[in-house]
Design a protein around this motif. Structure first.
Motif, PDB file in Angstrom:
ATOM      1  N   SER A 157      27.542 -27.409  80.827  1.00 43.96           N
ATOM      2  CA  SER A 157      28.436 -26.421  80.213  1.00 43.96           C
ATOM      3  C   SER A 157      29.339 -27.067  79.165  1.00 43.96           C
ATOM      4  O   SER A 157      29.602 -26.470  78.114  1.00 43.96           O
ATOM      5  N   ARG A 158      29.803 -28.273  79.431  1.00 44.80           N
ATOM      6  CA  ARG A 158      30.638 -28.979  78.439  1.00 44.80           C
ATOM      7  C   ARG A 158      29.834 -29.252  77.170  1.00 44.80           C
ATOM      8  O   ARG A 158      30.334 -29.069  76.059  1.00 44.80           O
ATOM      9  N   VAL A 159      28.589 -29.688  77.327  1.00 43.57           N
ATOM     10  CA  VAL A 159      27.746 -29.970  76.158  1.00 43.57           C
ATOM     11  C   VAL A 159      27.468 -28.679  75.386  1.00 43.57           C
ATOM     12  O   VAL A 159      27.496 -28.675  74.150  1.00 43.57           O
ATOM     13  N   ALA A 160      27.216 -27.589  76.086  1.00 41.61           N
ATOM     14  CA  ALA A 160      26.962 -26.309  75.424  1.00 41.61           C
ATOM     15  C   ALA A 160      28.170 -25.900  74.580  1.00 41.61           C
ATOM     16  O   ALA A 160      28.026 -25.509  73.417  1.00 41.61           O
ATOM     17  N   ALA A 161      29.367 -26.004  75.152  1.00 42.84           N
ATOM     18  CA  ALA A 161      30.583 -25.652  74.414  1.00 42.84           C
ATOM     19  C   ALA A 161      30.797 -26.602  73.235  1.00 42.84           C
ATOM     20  O   ALA A 161      31.177 -26.175  72.131  1.00 42.84           O
ATOM     21  N   MET A 162      30.519 -27.883  73.438  1.00 40.73           N
ATOM     22  CA  MET A 162      30.676 -28.855  72.355  1.00 40.73           C
ATOM     23  C   MET A 162      29.721 -28.519  71.207  1.00 40.73           C
ATOM     24  O   MET A 162      30.117 -28.572  70.032  1.00 40.73           O
ATOM     25  N   ALA A 163      28.476 -28.184  71.515  1.00 39.64           N
ATOM     26  CA  ALA A 163      27.512 -27.844  70.470  1.00 39.64           C
ATOM     27  C   ALA A 163      27.968 -26.612  69.691  1.00 39.64           C
ATOM     28  O   ALA A 163      27.789 -26.547  68.467  1.00 39.64           O
ATOM     29  N   LEU A 164      28.556 -25.651  70.378  1.00 39.52           N
ATOM     30  CA  LEU A 164      29.072 -24.461  69.687  1.00 39.52           C
ATOM     31  C   LEU A 164      30.209 -24.816  68.735  1.00 39.52           C
ATOM     32  O   LEU A 164      30.283 -24.305  67.613  1.00 39.52           O
ATOM     33  N   VAL A 165      31.094 -25.707  69.160  1.00 39.17           N
ATOM     34  CA  VAL A 165      32.187 -26.171  68.294  1.00 39.17           C
ATOM     35  C   VAL A 165      31.616 -26.884  67.070  1.00 39.17           C
ATOM     36  O   VAL A 165      32.005 -26.609  65.932  1.00 39.17           O
ATOM     37  N   LEU A 166      30.669 -27.786  67.296  1.00 40.28           N
ATOM     38  CA  LEU A 166      30.086 -28.554  66.201  1.00 40.28           C
ATOM     39  C   LEU A 166      29.343 -27.646  65.227  1.00 40.28           C
ATOM     40  O   LEU A 166      29.425 -27.819  64.011  1.00 40.28           O
ATOM     41  N   HIS A 167      28.615 -26.678  65.751  1.00 37.89           N
ATOM     42  CA  HIS A 167      27.890 -25.724  64.904  1.00 37.89           C
ATOM     43  C   HIS A 167      28.869 -24.965  64.010  1.00 37.89           C
ATOM     44  O   HIS A 167      28.628 -24.800  62.809  1.00 37.89           O
ATOM     45  N   GLN A 168      29.951 -24.520  64.595  1.00 39.83           N
ATOM     46  CA  GLN A 168      30.968 -23.782  63.848  1.00 39.83           C
ATOM     47  C   GLN A 168      31.497 -24.624  62.678  1.00 39.83           C
ATOM     48  O   GLN A 168      31.635 -24.144  61.555  1.00 39.83           O
ATOM     49  N   VAL A 169      31.759 -25.893  62.941  1.00 35.93           N
ATOM     50  CA  VAL A 169      32.277 -26.792  61.898  1.00 35.93           C
ATOM     51  C   VAL A 169      31.242 -26.972  60.792  1.00 35.93           C
ATOM     52  O   VAL A 169      31.561 -26.897  59.607  1.00 35.93           O
ATOM     53  N   VAL A 170      29.985 -27.191  61.161  1.00 37.93           N
ATOM     54  CA  VAL A 170      28.932 -27.382  60.156  1.00 37.93           C
ATOM     55  C   VAL A 170      28.749 -26.114  59.319  1.00 37.93           C
ATOM     56  O   VAL A 170      28.632 -26.179  58.101  1.00 37.93           O
ATOM     57  N   MET A 171      28.759 -24.957  59.955  1.00 32.81           N
ATOM     58  CA  MET A 171      28.594 -23.695  59.220  1.00 32.81           C
ATOM     59  C   MET A 171      29.763 -23.458  58.254  1.00 32.81           C
ATOM     60  O   MET A 171      29.562 -22.973  57.150  1.00 32.81           O
ATOM     61  N   ASP A 172      30.968 -23.816  58.683  1.00 34.47           N
ATOM     62  CA  ASP A 172      32.146 -23.641  57.829  1.00 34.47           C
ATOM     63  C   ASP A 172      32.098 -24.554  56.600  1.00 34.47           C
ATOM     64  O   ASP A 172      32.685 -24.240  55.570  1.00 34.47           O
ATOM     65  N   ARG A 173      31.410 -25.672  56.716  1.00 31.29           N
ATOM     66  CA  ARG A 173      31.341 -26.639  55.611  1.00 31.29           C
ATOM     67  C   ARG A 173      30.228 -26.321  54.618  1.00 31.29           C
ATOM     68  O   ARG A 173      30.200 -26.903  53.533  1.00 31.29           O
ATOM     69  N   LEU A 174      29.302 -25.451  54.984  1.00 32.14           N
ATOM     70  CA  LEU A 174      28.198 -25.126  54.082  1.00 32.14           C
ATOM     71  C   LEU A 174      28.696 -24.296  52.912  1.00 32.14           C
ATOM     72  O   LEU A 174      29.568 -23.437  53.077  1.00 32.14           O
ATOM     73  N   PRO A 175      28.131 -24.517  51.738  1.00 36.57           N
ATOM     74  CA  PRO A 175      28.520 -23.688  50.595  1.00 36.57           C
ATOM     75  C   PRO A 175      28.045 -22.253  50.836  1.00 36.57           C
ATOM     76  O   PRO A 175      27.010 -22.021  51.458  1.00 36.57           O
TER      77      PRO A 175
END
Length: 177
Positions: A157-175
């Motif tokens: 569950s911790r890894v799942a939540a971490m992946a969601l956080v990381l995905h959000q950051v990557v999506m926010d950085r995309l043009p």
């Protein structure tokens, strides 16, 4: 009588030896990525973990992540992450794919504990599909545990939540497209 003593001494010595490492490979990294991206596996990227992102990851995991950056794969709106997280004594390797609607896939790639390996079963992993992040960086839904695998369930569950956080950051950085 001397054979009994020798046998008891050998058994006592064996009890002090470290247990062998249990390592069950359920899915290879290339197979996970092929499962997520079909035949169009993108090139990997590196996401540095520093500043506010490192603080968020630390909060989600409950401890600092050891690495300074994370490798990920990204195509269109889907990102894939392969993350090691300690279960009880040993790390487990978890692959998580995240899309615009939340978790698309979660796989246990390598499990290294003698107990709790049921987390690799499909009935358990399916619970994560569609989960998103709540406001406080936790999973949006409840996960049913597995008797005898509490620490492995928590780590997953911790890894799942971490992946969601990381995905959000990557999506926010995309043009913007």
């Amino acid at each position: 009588m001397s054979r009994v003593i020798v046998l008891l001494l050998m058994l006592g010595l064996a009890a002090t030896l470290p247990a062998y490492e249990v390592q069950i490979r359920h899915l290879s990294q290339p197979d996970f990525l092929q499962q997520v991206f079909a035949d169009k596996e993108p090139q990997p990227g590196l996401l540095p973990l520093r500043g506010e992102l490192r603080e968020r990851v630390t909060k989600v995991l409950g401890h600092p992540y050891r690495g300074m950056r994370l490798r990920y794969w990204h195509s269109d709106e889907i990102s894939a992450w392969i993350i090691d997280e300690k279960s009880k004594d040993m790390p487990m390797t978890v692959g998580v794919a995240v899309g615009p609607e939340g978790i698309v896939d979660l796989e246990i790639l390598v499990y290294r504990e003698p107990r709790g390996g049921e987390v690799h079963q499909a009935f358990f992993r399916r619970q994560y599909r569609g989960m998103t992040l709540s406001e406080n960086d936790t999973l949006s839904g409840q996960v049913d545990g597995i008797t005898g695998a509490t620490l492995s369930v928590d780590a997953t569950s911790r890894v799942a939540a971490m992946a969601l956080v990381l995905h959000q950051v990557v999506m926010d950085r995309l043009p913007s497209r």
